[in-house]
Design an enzyme around this catalytic site. Structure first.
Site, PDB file in Angstrom:
ATOM      1  N   ASP A 213      39.657 -18.734  31.027  1.00 61.04           N
ATOM      2  CA  ASP A 213      41.055 -19.056  30.688  1.00 61.04           C
ATOM      3  C   ASP A 213      41.990 -18.219  31.887  1.00 61.04           C
ATOM      4  O   ASP A 213      41.450 -17.440  32.613  1.00 61.04           O
ATOM      5  CB  ASP A 213      41.335 -18.310  29.335  1.00 61.04           C
ATOM      6  CG  ASP A 213      42.352 -19.097  28.656  1.00 61.04           C
ATOM      7  OD1 ASP A 213      43.639 -19.407  28.994  1.00 61.04           O
ATOM      8  OD2 ASP A 213      42.181 -19.974  27.629  1.00 61.04           O
ATOM      9  N   HIS A 283      45.458 -23.399  32.412  1.00 61.12           N
ATOM     10  CA  HIS A 283      44.658 -22.151  32.053  1.00 61.12           C
ATOM     11  C   HIS A 283      44.006 -21.493  33.028  1.00 61.12           C
ATOM     12  O   HIS A 283      42.805 -21.086  32.676  1.00 61.12           O
ATOM     13  CB  HIS A 283      43.720 -22.187  30.764  1.00 61.12           C
ATOM     14  CG  HIS A 283      44.900 -22.518  29.388  1.00 61.12           C
ATOM     15  ND1 HIS A 283      45.537 -21.347  28.919  1.00 61.12           N
ATOM     16  CD2 HIS A 283      45.311 -23.574  28.667  1.00 61.12           C
ATOM     17  CE1 HIS A 283      46.164 -21.809  27.997  1.00 61.12           C
ATOM     18  NE2 HIS A 283      45.792 -22.907  27.664  1.00 61.12           N
ATOM     19  N   GLU A 350      47.153 -27.698  27.184  1.00 61.45           N
ATOM     20  CA  GLU A 350      48.113 -26.981  27.416  1.00 61.45           C
ATOM     21  C   GLU A 350      48.486 -26.996  28.834  1.00 61.45           C
ATOM     22  O   GLU A 350      48.682 -25.752  29.707  1.00 61.45           O
ATOM     23  CB  GLU A 350      48.307 -25.531  26.967  1.00 61.45           C
ATOM     24  CG  GLU A 350      48.242 -25.648  25.229  1.00 61.45           C
ATOM     25  CD  GLU A 350      48.047 -24.305  24.447  1.00 61.45           C
ATOM     26  OE1 GLU A 350      48.616 -24.156  23.518  1.00 61.45           O
ATOM     27  OE2 GLU A 350      47.283 -23.545  25.308  1.00 61.45           O
TER      28      GLU A 350
END
Length: 559
Positions: A213, A283, A350
């Site tokens: 991440d 990410h 995202e």
């Protein structure tokens, strides 16, 4: 299809003769059918023999023996035929596995290999003769062992005196998972094994391991060792709730290939498949801290994220460059070789698309490849990785944003946002795992009066239990594409093992019953009764747990 097999098994179960259940049993998840077959009882003695029908069941036999010894202080013997290991010297091969009156009572494990629902089993306790567990397959035998464990005492020194019962059982869903984020906070191999044991004790069969991440890259890559040399460490740590207090305290850690193999083997012995997640194309701040040239803003300084969030203010997306795609091929090829399971998780959630919009080089790439928008570019990344994964014989899983630019039907969608996105995945013919955050994210605090694990929530035990995994609006054919469900544990505010346990218990038990038990067997009132015994099991296992459910009940009673 899987649901058709379950319907067939349901019809078969109704044909079993016997008395109706006469007293409650504290088994979580609730079995399909449990029948009291007589008035007698069977007591497990020290050195009771566990016999198996084939060497492949040795791990289930050893698991039961280890549990009895470790938690109850009752040593058992195991008898494994031919090539298997035995705890008794001079053990002959087991030719016939039967329970016969007059012979020493024993525990028998049998793999029927009957092709019925995977994980199904029958458990029968016969007074004066012993215990017989027959599984549809090896996994079924193991789950039968888990049910037997739930019939045992919850304290060492209490003798296991078991009633005469017969259990017929099988799982509702093929996918029953738990996730763990080891990026925001790192956990040692010893705890990963303990976490896997918790899954096994709840008859869960997939461990989703979130390994990369913005904050770190946590798995060794022989093809790119810099990822862990640089990308596994961040400069500091935020203490307290966001924005918290910054501490210039280097924080890092990663898993070597040897660690991964050890964990995968450990999980396989418990019939759990490990699914690794490498999150791209967003990410990726830890990747860009290692390789700033992979960014849309290569001239700006890069470092792994120190706080939590999506980071629209910082470039955290991969740029569509030839060297980036070469990197992805290297990494996912090695990942496929390292993890023997069928599934690889690509993340895909995202993605801060503003960095693609502001990059002329990226816009030129999109024009050259006739990509109409940034969603199509994200899909381009996913398709590329899918080809790499498919070439290795694996199947791709991604969060539900991977639907936005279009994906092929053999991709599996993990629905973390509202259920509507899961419905969309199913209606576009994708196998779908429902892990909607409002019902399945155990990093949400359990009650409003709780503050131990972060600010968001609450997500009560009852809400987890009552989550409707299969939406009513789906057709029969679409319902068959609902592969199962999963709980998730994100660790932004969970830096320690005790907080991780505190967050998952008792809600993992509610998840387990929701994904295993037939709808008609689910009963919230009955579950709350069983939870009291489950708390005693947590204590026996040495696990921390939240008491928010009981505190909430006390408040309601006072009102």
């Amino acid at each position: 299809m899987y649901l058709k097999k379950i319907m067939a098994a349901t019809l078969a179960a109704t044909a079993l003769a016997g008395q109706a259940q006469e007293k409650p049993f504290n088994i979580i998840p609730e079995p399909v059918e449990i029948t009291v077959t007589g008035q007698g009882e069977f007591q497990i003695q020290r050195n009771t023999m566990i016999r198996v029908s084939e060497p492949a069941l040795a791990s289930s036999a050893m698991y039961l023996a280890d549990y009895m010894d470790r938690y109850l202080g009752i040593p058992l013997q195991t008898e494994i035929p031919k090539t298997g290991k035995s705890r008794r010297k001079g053990n002959p091969a087991v030719e016939a596995i039967t329970l016969k009156p007059g012979e020493p009572a024993c525990i028998v494990l049998i793999n029927r290999k009957n092709g019925e629902v995977s994980g199904g089993y029958q458990l029968e306790i016969i007074p004066a003769e012993g215990i017989r567990i027959e599984g549809n397959d090896e996994a079924g035998v193991f789950y039968g062992v888990q049910t037997l464990i739930q019939l045992l005492p919850t304290r060492a020194g209490v003798l296991p005196i078991l009633p005469a019962v017969k259990v017929n059982d099988y799982p509702r869903f093929a996918y029953r998972g738990m996730h763990l984020d080891v990026v925001r906070h790192f956990f040692p191999v010893s705890f990963i094994k303990k976490y896997i044991d918790y899954l096994a004790l709840h008859k869960l069969n997939y461990f989703h391991w979130h390994l990369t991440d913005d904050q770190a890259w946590r798995v060794e890559m022989k093809c790119h060792p810099e990822l862990t040399e640089k990308g596994s460490v961040r400069e500091g740590e935020i203490l307290g709730l966001y924005p918290g207090k910054y501490q210039p305290l280097p924080y890092g850690g990663y898993y070597t290939h040897e660690d991964v193999r050890e964990i995968v083997r450990y999980a396989a012995e418990r019939h759990i498949t490990v699914i690794p997640e490498i999150d791209i194309p967003g990410h990726c701040m830890a990747v860009l801290a290692t390789y700033p040239q992979f960014s849309t803003t290569p001239d700006e300084p890069k470092k792994a994220a120190l706080t939590w969030g999506i980071f629209n203010k910082f470039s955290n997306v991969l740029a569509p460059k030839p060297e980036v795609f070469d990197f992805l091929k290297d990494v996912f090829s090695e990942l496929c070789d390292l993890f023997p399971g069928q599934y690889i998780h690509v993340g895909g959630d995202e993605c801060a698309k503003r960095w693609w919009q502001e990059s002329e080089e990226t816009q030129q790439f999109m024009r050259e490849h006739e990509l109409k928008d940034e969603k199509a570019l994200q899909s381009y990344f996913i398709h590329y990785v899918q080809e790499v994964v498919n070439a290795k014989g694996k199947t791709l899983i991604g969060w539900d944003e991977i639907l936005e630019g279009g994906i092929s039907e053999d991709c599996i969608v993990m629905n973390w946002r509202r259920p509507e996105f899961g419905k969309k995945a199913v209606r576009t013919n994708h196998r779908t795992i429902f892990t909607c955050s409002a019902w399945s994210y155990f990093n949400l605090k359990e009650s409003r009066i709780q503050s131990e694990i972060g600010p968001r929530g609450p997500l009560s035990l009852e809400k987890v239990y009552e989550f409707q995994i299969v939406p009513d609006s789906l057709t029969t054919e679409q319902q068959e594409l609902v592969w199962g469900a999963q709980g998730c544990l994100w660790t932004e505010y969970i830096p320690t093992t005790w907080k991780a346990e505190f967050a998952i218990f008792p809600r993992m038990s509610a998840l387990a019953e929701n994904v295993w038990s037939p709808l008609e067997k689910k009963d919230w009132i009955n579950f709350t009764r069983k939870v009291e015994m489950q708390f005693e099991r947590y204590e026996l296992w040495g696990a921390r747990y939240s008491e928010a459910f009981f505190r909430t009940q006390d408040i309601e009673r006072k009102r």
